[in-house]
Design an enzyme around this catalytic site. Structure first.
Site, PDB file in Angstrom:
ATOM      1  N   VAL A  26      31.532  30.073  39.775  1.00 19.71           N
ATOM      2  CA  VAL A  26      30.425  30.883  40.228  1.00 19.71           C
ATOM      3  C   VAL A  26      29.111  30.683  39.955  1.00 19.71           C
ATOM      4  CG1 VAL A  26      29.729  33.251  40.603  1.00 19.71           C
ATOM      5  CG2 VAL A  26      32.209  32.649  40.174  1.00 19.71           C
ATOM      6  N   LYS A  41      30.450  32.035  44.885  1.00 17.59           N
ATOM      7  CA  LYS A  41      31.868  31.540  44.293  1.00 17.59           C
ATOM      8  C   LYS A  41      32.540  30.769  45.243  1.00 17.59           C
ATOM      9  CE  LYS A  41      36.189  34.114  43.065  1.00 17.59           C
ATOM     10  NZ  LYS A  41      36.867  35.418  42.865  1.00 17.59           N
ATOM     11  N   ASP A 142      43.585  43.501  39.154  1.00 21.66           N
ATOM     12  CA  ASP A 142      43.143  42.567  38.071  1.00 21.66           C
ATOM     13  C   ASP A 142      41.923  43.382  37.571  1.00 21.66           C
ATOM     14  OD1 ASP A 142      43.062  40.382  36.341  1.00 21.66           O
ATOM     15  OD2 ASP A 142      42.141  39.235  37.728  1.00 21.66           O
TER      16      ASP A 142
HETATM   17  P1  ADP Z   1      37.804  34.474  38.971  1.00 24.27           P
HETATM   18  O1  ADP Z   1      38.696  34.697  39.928  1.00 24.27           O
HETATM   19  O2  ADP Z   1      37.112  33.114  38.657  1.00 24.27           O
HETATM   20  O3  ADP Z   1      37.867  35.142  37.714  1.00 24.27           O
HETATM   21  P2  ADP Z   1      35.323  36.192  39.639  1.00 24.27           P
HETATM   22  O4  ADP Z   1      35.175  36.723  40.862  1.00 24.27           O
HETATM   23  O5  ADP Z   1      35.967  37.324  38.461  1.00 24.27           O
HETATM   24  O6  ADP Z   1      36.227  34.939  39.530  1.00 24.27           O
HETATM   25  O7  ADP Z   1      34.239  35.686  38.923  1.00 24.27           O
HETATM   26  C1  ADP Z   1      34.173  35.079  37.440  1.00 24.27           C
HETATM   27  C2  ADP Z   1      32.713  35.522  36.949  1.00 24.27           C
HETATM   28  O8  ADP Z   1      31.820  35.175  37.367  1.00 24.27           O
HETATM   29  C3  ADP Z   1      32.879  37.011  36.715  1.00 24.27           C
HETATM   30  O9  ADP Z   1      33.642  37.550  35.680  1.00 24.27           O
HETATM   31  C4  ADP Z   1      31.200  37.160  36.565  1.00 24.27           C
HETATM   32  O10 ADP Z   1      30.871  37.153  35.027  1.00 24.27           O
HETATM   33  C5  ADP Z   1      30.629  36.145  37.379  1.00 24.27           C
HETATM   34  N1  ADP Z   1      30.442  36.668  38.916  1.00 24.27           N
HETATM   35  C6  ADP Z   1      31.314  36.715  39.888  1.00 24.27           C
HETATM   36  N2  ADP Z   1      30.763  37.459  40.933  1.00 24.27           N
HETATM   37  C7  ADP Z   1      29.348  37.829  40.323  1.00 24.27           C
HETATM   38  C8  ADP Z   1      28.138  38.317  41.276  1.00 24.27           C
HETATM   39  N3  ADP Z   1      28.421  38.665  42.414  1.00 24.27           N
HETATM   40  N4  ADP Z   1      27.269  38.505  40.373  1.00 24.27           N
HETATM   41  C9  ADP Z   1      27.012  37.844  39.327  1.00 24.27           C
HETATM   42  N5  ADP Z   1      28.029  37.332  38.501  1.00 24.27           N
HETATM   43  C10 ADP Z   1      29.172  37.403  39.210  1.00 24.27           C
HETATM   44 MG    MG Z   2      37.441  37.367  37.438  1.00 25.15          MG
END
Ligand code: ADP
Ligand code: MG
Length: 335
Positions: A26, A41, A142
């Site tokens: 991300v 992402k 999750d």
């Molecule tokens: P994964 O499946 O890799 O865990 P996530 O959607 O949880 O994917 O994203 C991983 C991390 O990236 C999150 O824990 C957060 O810290 C950061 N993140 C994800 N989406 C955002 C967003 N919209 N704004 C800021 N940080 C984000």
């Molecule tokens: Mg996550």
């Protein structure tokens, strides 16, 4: 969100990496046209022989169907072109509104201590988001701190719908029990059920609540067996009077030991108010059919008695903090 042909990732200027999870990286990025800050992402395509990964299709479909202030908003999908020369297959990115923090990153800041009105404010928003998802027959599957994002106006949003799925049409179908990060996974999944519903997310919400109160994760098991052991030592061993179906669960005979543990929830949370203890009890109920729903939790005394939850805009403002960065910082300190 635009539909049909997607725009190029070149419409955004990548800034720093803010996350790295199971399914992709991300990045923080700036729109070249509007200057808006977003999160990109990347959809991980590593093991895909046959085109677009089914997990990402599911995640996008669910995100597109949801529209609520406590659920992350998917703005659009962008793509980068394939380069034949360097065998780059091209990438796909989901574009989200940018959020300054995730709850784990925020809670891990040195010296961080949340006040009671602040905990109530975060919990109320988490439950409002869950109530909306469950009413629309979506299980998140999750719920944990790093998937709860918070902006600098104090608004909390459920994010990472990578494991989510719709539960209405599939009510008779079996579901996998290998979901939810171990520390937040409910007893019925650990005991192998393949028929479950919104109560699985409510267990995770209870673990988050208990963690906010105590300032540390309550059930940090290293493996499934230890997870159940920690759980039964806190919540008591399951007994057929409270949970008659437990004996029918696939792994109950191997995992529910002969030794009976008493329930210790009241004792562990004795320094908190009666309404806080009662809510923890209702979340951390082993029998999923007796576990509190998001809607009933929102109605509980805890949110309606003094001190009442503060408003999101009254929460303190913090420097950005994401779990990925705090983890990286810690690794540097350890070196
Ligand atoms: P994964 O499946 O890799 O865990 P996530 O959607 O949880 O994917 O994203 C991983 C991390 O990236 C999150 O824990 C957060 O810290 C950061 N993140 C994800 N989406 C955002 C967003 N919209 N704004 C800021 N940080 C984000
Ligand atoms: Mg996550």
């Amino acid at each position: 969100m635009r539909s049909g042909c997607s725009r190029s990732v070149e419409n955004y200027e990548k800034m720093e990496q803010i996350g790295e999870g199971t399914y992709g990286q991300v990045f923080m990025a700036r729109s070249n046209t509007t200057g808006e800050i977003v999160a990109l992402k990347k959809v991980r395509m590593d093991n895909e022989k046959e085109g677009f990964p089914i997990t990402a299709i599911r995640e996008i479909k669910i995100l597109k169907s949801l529209d609520h202030k406590n659920v992350i908003k998917l703005k659009e999908i962008v793509t980068s072109k394939a380069h034949a020369l360097n065998q780059n297959k091209g990438s796909i990115y989901m574009v989200f509104e940018y959020m300054d923090h995730d709850l784990t990153g925020l809670a891990d800041r040195p010296g961080m201590k949340f006040s009671e009105p602040q905990i109530k404010c975060y919990m109320k928003q988490l439950l409002t988001g869950l109530y909306y998802c469950h009413r629309n027959n979506i299980l998140h599957r999750d719920i944990k701190g790093s998937n709860l994002l918070i902006d600098n106006n104090g608004i909390l949003k459920l994010a990472d719908f990578g494991l989510a799925r719709s539960c209405a049409s599939e009510s008779s179908k079996t579901l996998t029990n290998r979901v939810i990060t171990l520390w937040y996974r409910p007893p019925e999944l650990l005991l192998g059920t393949q028929f479950y519903g919104p109560a699985v997310d409510m267990w995770s919400a209870g673990c988050i609540f208990a963690e906010l109160l105590l300032g540390k994760p309550i059930l940090p098991g290293k493996n499934e067996l230890e997870q159940l052991d920690l759980m039964f030592k806190l919540c008591g061993s399951p007994v057929p009077v409270d949970w008659p179906e437990v004996e029918l669960l696939p792994w109950a005979s191997s995992f529910v030991g002969k030794k009976r543990f008493p329930r210790r929830v009241q004792d562990v949370f004795r320094r908190f108010s009666r309404s806080a203890r009662s809510l923890v009890e209702s979340f951390l109920t082993l029998n999923p059919t007796h576990r509190i729903s998001a809607r009933d939790a929102l109605d509980s005394d805890y949110f309606w008695e003094e001190p009442i939850p503060c408003s999101p805009q009254d929460l303190p403002k913090y420097e950005p903090s994401h779990e990925f960065q705090t983890r990286k910082r810690r690794q540097v300190w350890l070196c």
